[in-house]
Scaffold this motif. Sequence first.
Motif, PDB file in Angstrom:
ATOM      1  N   ILE A  75      27.283 -19.123-130.383  1.00 26.55           N
ATOM      2  CA  ILE A  75      27.296 -18.341-131.529  1.00 26.55           C
ATOM      3  C   ILE A  75      28.660 -17.528-131.582  1.00 26.55           C
ATOM      4  N   GLY A  76      29.021 -17.068-132.808  1.00 29.71           N
ATOM      5  CA  GLY A  76      30.440 -16.492-133.060  1.00 29.71           C
ATOM      6  C   GLY A  76      31.174 -17.463-132.735  1.00 29.71           C
ATOM      7  N   ARG A  77      31.084 -18.812-132.924  1.00 28.03           N
ATOM      8  CA  ARG A  77      31.952 -19.978-132.447  1.00 28.03           C
ATOM      9  C   ARG A  77      32.557 -20.014-131.103  1.00 28.03           C
ATOM     10  N   ASP A  78      34.106 -19.953-130.959  1.00 32.33           N
ATOM     11  CA  ASP A  78      34.680 -19.732-129.760  1.00 32.33           C
ATOM     12  C   ASP A  78      34.836 -18.084-129.499  1.00 32.33           C
ATOM     13  N   VAL A  79      34.627 -17.268-130.107  1.00 31.74           N
ATOM     14  CA  VAL A  79      35.095 -15.745-129.906  1.00 31.74           C
ATOM     15  C   VAL A  79      33.903 -15.314-128.922  1.00 31.74           C
ATOM     16  N   ALA A  80      32.654 -15.278-129.218  1.00 28.53           N
ATOM     17  CA  ALA A  80      31.626 -14.907-128.516  1.00 28.53           C
ATOM     18  C   ALA A  80      31.576 -15.272-127.074  1.00 28.53           C
ATOM     19  N   PRO A  81      31.668 -16.588-126.978  1.00 25.41           N
ATOM     20  CA  PRO A  81      31.713 -17.305-125.422  1.00 25.41           C
ATOM     21  C   PRO A  81      33.170 -16.763-124.670  1.00 25.41           C
ATOM     22  N   PHE A  82      34.203 -16.619-125.618  1.00 22.92           N
ATOM     23  CA  PHE A  82      35.532 -15.941-124.726  1.00 22.92           C
ATOM     24  C   PHE A  82      35.293 -14.466-124.232  1.00 22.92           C
ATOM     25  N   LEU A  83      34.598 -13.557-125.341  1.00 24.22           N
ATOM     26  CA  LEU A  83      34.263 -12.272-124.794  1.00 24.22           C
ATOM     27  C   LEU A  83      33.267 -12.344-123.572  1.00 24.22           C
TER      28      LEU A  83
END
Length: 829
Positions: A75-83
């Motif tokens: 979810i959120g492409r790569d951004v949510a995993p990074f956060l």
Amino acid sequence: MTGKSEPASSVASKPLRVGVVLHLHYEDQWPEIAATLGNIDDPFRLYVTVSPESTIADEIRRSFPDADVVRFPNIGRDVAPFLHLLPRLQDLDVVCKLHTKRSEGSHLGWRRSVMRDLIGTPKTVRAHLDTFAQDPQVELSGPRSAYLDGPGNTTQSGIALAMQHGPLPERWGFFAGTMFWVRPRVLAKLPELYPVDVFRAHLDSDGHPEHVVERAIGLGVSQRDARIMLWDGTATIAEARTIEAEVDFGTIYNAFDATAPANMPAAPRAASGPLRTLYEAHTGRISDKWSGNLSHYDRNFATLRDRPVRLLEIGVQNGGSLEIWAKYFAEGRVFIGCDIDPACARLTYDDPRIKVIVGDANSHVTRTALMKHTGGFDIIIDDGSHTSRDIIAAFLAYFPLLADDGVFVIEDLHCSYWKAFGGGLDEPASSLAFFRRLTDIINVEHWDSDQTAIGHLKDILVHHRLSFDPAMLKRIGAIEFANSMVFVRKCTFGQQNLGPRLVRGSLAEVQTAMLGFDGDLCRPPTAFVATDPKTPMVSDPAEPISISVVVAFYNGSKYLPEAIESVLRQTMPAEEIIVVDDGSDADEARWLDAFARDADFTILRQANQGQGGARNSGVKHARGSHICFLDHDDIYLDTHNEALAAHWRAAPPHRPRLGWVFANFDQIDPHLTLTAEAAFPYPGQPIPEDISQFLSRDLCMLPSASLISRDALLEVGGFDPQFAGYEDDDLFVRLHLAGFGASYLPLSVYRWRFHPTQMSSTTRFLESAAKFFRKWNGYDYDTPDEAVLARAHLRTRMLRNMARHAELDGKENAAAARHLFDEIAGTNG
């Protein structure tokens, strides 16, 4: 571009605590990325986020034993995993953030270019790390080509950025695609500002939370008067607020060459050679092939030999053939084996490109598991059970997943002559009989008969109780039979046809008439031209489907003839067509009466109730077991009814009761020009799993691209007539809550006409949006936790939509959108 250009430092940097964060959505790219990470000479921690279903962790740890592999939904492409990982990164000095991207066209060229300017060579890595070590004011660094001007690329994120981060400066920039080197401490507050539950799965449309975060990272550097380094072989280091960044990224992005060299070390590959040579030299796991067939493989795979192929083999046995195929296709990306034998789960390989999935290849669950590894295949080899039904079922299920110019191979077809495998010399439903008939399908344009393509296969499909998408028949480009084998090559739409006759030259001393044949099409002597099938394919006689098409009409004389014509062209005719005149003007009503005299449809009339009320009236009067809706300005593709009905019969039940199936759609402009193909934005996760997910996104389950049970519509009361916008989403939410399930057909079945006068651009639509928010924000959910999550997702979605209207609509509508935005923003979830 302004700023001071400086060469990369040759002075050894002070020791830094270094990390790399990789979101590995496209797992086939791991070998290339793993090799490139070797350019980082300093010790570093590796964090890899993968999908919850991923099985690649062991493969990652073979190269990086201490890697922290974290399962996280895409979810959120790569951004949510990074956060999600940011709190773990706060003890590091600098982190390189990376992610995968589709390996096609400009996507591939862009990914490789960005990674080249981040970790492509030891010199590049040294330049980034030395800059962070020597200049404490530098907070962010990355590729010069990906650094965009913020004010010129705010698009639909501007309001959210201002709300979360305060007034926007006159000049700031950000790295498109969120790949960069960064000091993680400067991002510490982002997970608090953007919690995980605001993200969702989607494709490329703009304005989602991840796009806001993408811009917010660069925005923060400017607001803190910090410095950025841009790199393309030389460094530009300057305060962010002084740098002139690129504005037109679209031109830059599309210029990336997918065939350009990666400038990255490739993973080691075994030497390749003729297939027989590789087999004779093979010493690994056992592989069993008929010697007479090896030359057929060489001939059919010649054009694929040097490509980064994705290969699927159904039937693994001891697993040796996967090893040999990996050698044969030296540049291959991924080699997946699928076998129903649980013992195959024990197979492991040194080559990270080889994977094994255990399961029945013809089951929906296994097919989904295979698709999670790669979006499609270039080669599919069926060496499975060899029974006729399984062979046909696998071909119907997996041929649509084959890339253009890909090859589908069936081995051991001699079993088609054996009764124990569902075959026999004269068995009319054997697998070999099926493929023989496919050769007729390739030549369908020449049939001097009223037979249809689907009708030609119908008895075999009914015998085995199989169904499929009939559009795939137009993608069969060539079939080659060999002893015990068949090769089927896939073509693009239109390539199957023989095409016009080409006559070249000027001398005709024997047959002078030849000169007049140039451009002719091949026709049977009776001049009969085969047409598309006019009767439905029956795959499950136990479930008859009759379709009523309901058209809501309001002053639509300009477009209705095209809409009705598209219904009359259907390869599966509708039981009836009902046009509901929803209070049109007198002249329009008279025109409709005259038009109905020449077209076969029923008119219902009522005072204006809006589109939802008109549709409800049509449903109440309908005779069909299922309903297809059509807006008066849209167009069905010819196989709309047939494809949806066939999918209904074949759809796996996601819930106790199947209530509707829906498909993809194309977009056209007012003049019928195609502007977007397959526009459905969520093919990876088409059906939300719970109420909060239903409310988190614009569903894009368009009624005109759907087949809905009439009983289900009546049970939930049809459309809510208070809405003039959002009525579709409201209906499907209520169907879900009533216990009805859905299934998605990844095929375009209709064309949606977009033009400026549509409801979504009016104040009435915004009023409907307010009603939709109030209805579902005030809904009595089953549990407090469900209520909190559903309302939070609904609030985020509506804020995003209203921000878009506030920026893009006219003055009056923008004011209404801002008013609703303020109302929603002030609502407590």
